[in-house]
Design a protein around this motif. Structure first.
Motif, mmCIF file in Angstrom:
data_model
loop_
_atom_site.group_PDB
_atom_site.id
_atom_site.type_symbol
_atom_site.label_atom_id
_atom_site.label_comp_id
_atom_site.label_asym_id
_atom_site.label_seq_id
_atom_site.Cartn_x
_atom_site.Cartn_y
_atom_site.Cartn_z
ATOM 1 N N VAL A 117 68.192 108.997 -13.577
ATOM 2 C CA VAL A 117 67.429 109.457 -14.734
ATOM 3 C C VAL A 117 66.195 110.215 -14.266
ATOM 4 N N THR A 118 66.015 111.401 -14.842
ATOM 5 C CA THR A 118 64.786 112.171 -14.642
ATOM 6 C C THR A 118 64.065 112.227 -15.985
ATOM 7 N N PRO A 119 63.068 111.363 -16.204
ATOM 8 C CA PRO A 119 62.457 111.269 -17.538
ATOM 9 C C PRO A 119 61.369 112.322 -17.759
ATOM 10 N N SER A 120 61.082 112.545 -19.027
ATOM 11 C CA SER A 120 59.916 113.341 -19.457
ATOM 12 C C SER A 120 59.891 114.725 -18.838
ATOM 13 N N GLN A 121 60.964 115.433 -18.871
ATOM 14 C CA GLN A 121 60.982 116.828 -18.424
ATOM 15 C C GLN A 121 60.470 117.724 -19.553
ATOM 16 N N ALA A 122 59.626 118.675 -19.176
ATOM 17 C CA ALA A 122 59.100 119.640 -20.134
ATOM 18 C C ALA A 122 59.114 121.028 -19.494
ATOM 19 N N LEU A 123 59.105 122.054 -20.318
ATOM 20 C CA LEU A 123 59.090 123.420 -19.800
ATOM 21 C C LEU A 123 57.734 123.720 -19.187
ATOM 22 N N GLY A 124 57.747 124.194 -17.920
ATOM 23 C CA GLY A 124 56.518 124.502 -17.213
ATOM 24 C C GLY A 124 56.839 124.992 -15.819
ATOM 25 N N THR A 125 55.894 124.839 -14.890
ATOM 26 C CA THR A 125 56.084 125.251 -13.504
ATOM 27 C C THR A 125 55.942 124.041 -12.609
ATOM 28 N N CYS A 126 56.748 124.029 -11.519
ATOM 29 C CA CYS A 126 56.731 122.904 -10.587
ATOM 30 C C CYS A 126 57.439 123.327 -9.306
ATOM 31 N N PRO A 127 57.322 122.536 -8.231
ATOM 32 C CA PRO A 127 57.994 122.886 -6.975
ATOM 33 C C PRO A 127 59.521 122.806 -7.119
ATOM 34 N N GLU A 128 60.172 123.733 -6.450
ATOM 35 C CA GLU A 128 61.638 123.742 -6.426
ATOM 36 C C GLU A 128 62.156 122.609 -5.550
ATOM 37 N N SER A 129 63.383 122.175 -5.791
ATOM 38 C CA SER A 129 63.999 121.111 -5.003
ATOM 39 C C SER A 129 64.234 121.590 -3.575
ATOM 40 N N MET A 130 64.066 120.682 -2.640
ATOM 41 C CA MET A 130 64.275 121.027 -1.229
ATOM 42 C C MET A 130 65.757 121.235 -0.915
ATOM 43 N N ARG A 131 66.652 120.810 -1.788
ATOM 44 C CA ARG A 131 68.074 121.000 -1.549
ATOM 45 C C ARG A 131 68.526 122.429 -1.791
ATOM 46 N N VAL A 132 67.718 123.212 -2.484
ATOM 47 C CA VAL A 132 68.063 124.598 -2.768
ATOM 48 C C VAL A 132 67.784 125.439 -1.532
ATOM 49 N N SER A 133 68.711 126.338 -1.225
ATOM 50 C CA SER A 133 68.559 127.186 -0.034
ATOM 51 C C SER A 133 67.350 128.098 -0.173
ATOM 52 N N ASN A 134 66.623 128.287 0.942
ATOM 53 C CA ASN A 134 65.443 129.164 1.021
ATOM 54 C C ASN A 134 64.308 128.716 0.100
ATOM 55 N N ALA A 135 64.331 127.437 -0.285
ATOM 56 C CA ALA A 135 63.248 126.952 -1.146
ATOM 57 C C ALA A 135 62.020 126.533 -0.343
ATOM 58 N N ILE A 136 62.213 126.095 0.905
ATOM 59 C CA ILE A 136 61.082 125.665 1.743
ATOM 60 C C ILE A 136 60.299 126.894 2.190
ATOM 61 N N CYS A 137 58.994 126.808 2.122
ATOM 62 C CA CYS A 137 58.147 127.959 2.467
ATOM 63 C C CYS A 137 56.904 127.494 3.205
ATOM 64 N N ASP A 138 56.196 128.463 3.826
ATOM 65 C CA ASP A 138 54.906 128.207 4.486
ATOM 66 C C ASP A 138 53.763 128.895 3.761
ATOM 67 N N SER A 139 54.073 130.017 3.124
ATOM 68 C CA SER A 139 53.046 130.762 2.389
ATOM 69 C C SER A 139 53.707 131.491 1.230
ATOM 70 N N ASP A 140 52.862 132.154 0.411
ATOM 71 C CA ASP A 140 53.397 132.875 -0.745
ATOM 72 C C ASP A 140 54.302 134.031 -0.342
ATOM 73 N N LYS A 141 54.151 134.530 0.874
ATOM 74 C CA LYS A 141 54.991 135.646 1.323
ATOM 75 C C LYS A 141 56.469 135.248 1.418
ATOM 76 N N ASP A 142 56.719 133.957 1.579
ATOM 77 C CA ASP A 142 58.100 133.495 1.692
ATOM 78 C C ASP A 142 58.796 133.366 0.340
ATOM 79 N N CYS A 143 58.061 133.511 -0.748
ATOM 80 C CA CYS A 143 58.619 133.356 -2.089
ATOM 81 C C CYS A 143 58.560 134.695 -2.821
ATOM 82 N N VAL A 144 59.673 135.129 -3.373
ATOM 83 C CA VAL A 144 59.770 136.401 -4.078
ATOM 84 C C VAL A 144 59.666 136.128 -5.574
#
Length: 468
Positions: A117-144
């Protein structure tokens, strides 16, 4: 051109004779030649092959396969299911309305045994799951910014933010937050699940034979309230415990409840309608349908969400459910005596007996010591006399015995003798020395003047039948 004109009437006449010969041959009766071979070993082989063929048709084709019946496969079927039971988890009590999906009671349904169960989900911004490919980053340059991963949880904003726990960072996404892996809680519902009862009501119909039957005994109204399935004593009480189904499928219930799986309940209706309807009974079998030995595709899970509003904001609870999916599958075949398949199979059996003759002929003509003698006895060769080269209609007419009259070949200066009949003209022998025995041609010496001359055997026997 002059030589081609006379051939046209001859070819036309030959074609007519060919047609008459074919029409006459059409009404001929042919019978095979029978040869009796006095050989005990060959006779034993012949009778043994015949016996095996007859045993195959009598025992397997007629008794086991019942090939004398007209059959119908795939009956029309209706399935209604109902699950009952209550279970508990670490946080609540679960009833049927919560752990059965879908609730309609069809031939395919799922019983939830574990949830994340993942309770209390709402629309907004949050970190991506680490299971997703290319989700791990060191700086903003790594995220498009604006990038959308089909296997991710939202639209990337272009920022690199700390993860929910630990020192790692992932790209920020816009979507339902927090994501599933960041805040899910596991609950196990399988403590009481083996005692859940499943009612499977099934009725079938064979339209070819107008035969219908169900798997519930036509007894009292409260019959199903006091029984559970037993193959020996309660065959027509289709109420099964979930633990019994999993056990019959050869699976461990605890392991199956944690990872999920698919169990098939197969109902077979094999009915011999030559007997009474009471002999047509359902037969149940159970087996696992998903490939449990392949880790990448074993198990069964699905997701669903429950939505509600808090202070005007839409909130949802995301549930990843693991469970046991039940697939009820109905097979069947009905058969009843019919004259047509009986005649066809009897004719096939009688024809197949001839395989023994074929095998013995092959042994006789291949491996026996006197195979050439047997071959001469079994096969007769009919030789046709050599004829002058002609077109194919004339040649075929000669073979069928419808040849035109042969031309006369008489010695020069000697007229032909009158024919003995209208259909067989002939001439005297071309060699004068065969006509007499000595220099004096007197009556009583040599050939008589009134005695008919010797004839060429190829003229009087055009088919060469005398050589047989």
């Amino acid at each position: 051109m002059a030589s081609a004109e006379p051939k046209t009437p001859a070819r036309t006449g030959a074609a007519r004779r060919l047609a008459r010969g074919c029409w006459s041959a059409f009404w001929d009766y042919e019978t095979p030649k029978v040869i009796v071979v006095k050989n005990r070993h060959l006779g034993v082989v012949y009778r043994a092959v015949q016996l095996l063929i007859l045993l195959y048709f009598v025992w397997y084709v007629f008794i086991v396969q019942k090939s004398y019946q007209d059959t119908e496969t795939g009956p029309e079927s209706s399935i209604i299911t109902k699950v009952k039971g209550i279970s508990t988890s670490e946080h609540k009590v679960w009833d049927v309305e919560e752990y059965v999906r879908p609730p309609e009671g069809g031939s395919v349904f799922s019983i939830i045994t574990r949830i994340e169960v993942t309770p209390s989900q709402a629309l907004g911004t949050c970190p991506e799951s680490m299971r997703v490919s290319n989700a791990i980053c060191d700086s903003d340059k790594d995220c498009v910014a604006g990038e959308l991963d089909m296997l991710g949880n939202g639209l990337r904003t272009g920022r690199c933010v700390p993860y929910y726990y630990g020192a790692s960072k992932t790209c920020e996404v816009s979507g339902w937050c927090p994501v599933e892996d960041g805040a899910s809680v596991s609950q196990f519902l399988g403590k009481m699940a083996p005692n859940f009862t499943i009612l499977i009501k099934n009725s079938i119909h064979y339209p070819k034979f107008q035969f219908s039957k169900g798997n519930i005994a036509s007894g009292k109204d409260d019959y199903l309230k006091h029984c559970t399935f037993d193959e020996a004593s309660n065959l027509y009480c289709p109420i099964f415990k979930l633990g019994f189904i999993v056990e019959q499928a050869g699976e461990n219930f605890t392991e199956l409840a944690h990872k999920g799986g698919v169990i098939g309940v197969i109902i077979n209706w094999h009915c011999d309608l030559d007997l009474s309807a009471s002999n047509c009974n359902p037969k149940y079998s159970f087996r696992r349908l998903d490939p449990k030995h392949i880790p990448a595709s074993s198990g069964y899970n699905f997701r669903f969400a429950k939505y509600y509003k808090v202070n005007g904001t839409t909130i949802r609870t995301l549930i990843k459910a693991y469970g046991i999916r039940i697939d009820v599958i109905v097979h069947g075949q009905a058969g009843k005596f019919s004259l047509i398949p009986t005649i066809i199979n009897v004719a096939t059996a009688l024809t197949s007996v001839g395989v023994g003759s074929f095998l013995c002929d092959w042994i006789l003509l291949t491996f026996m010591n006197k195979n050439k003698v047997y071959s001469h006895k079994k096969f007769d060769k009919v030789c046709t006399p050599r004829q002058a080269k002609a077109s194919w209609p004339v040649t075929l007419a000669l073979v069928l015995g419808q040849a035109p009259p042969l031309p006369l070949h008489c010695p020069a200066g000697r007229p032909p003798s009158p024919p003995p009949g209208p259909a067989s003209p002939h001439c005297l022998s071309a060699r004068p020395e065969q006509m007499v025995d000595g220099p004096d041609l007197t009556v009583g010496q040599g050939l008589s003047a009134s005695e008919p001359p010797q004839q060429d055997p190829t003229l009087t026997d055009p088919k060469g039948l005398a050589q047989l």
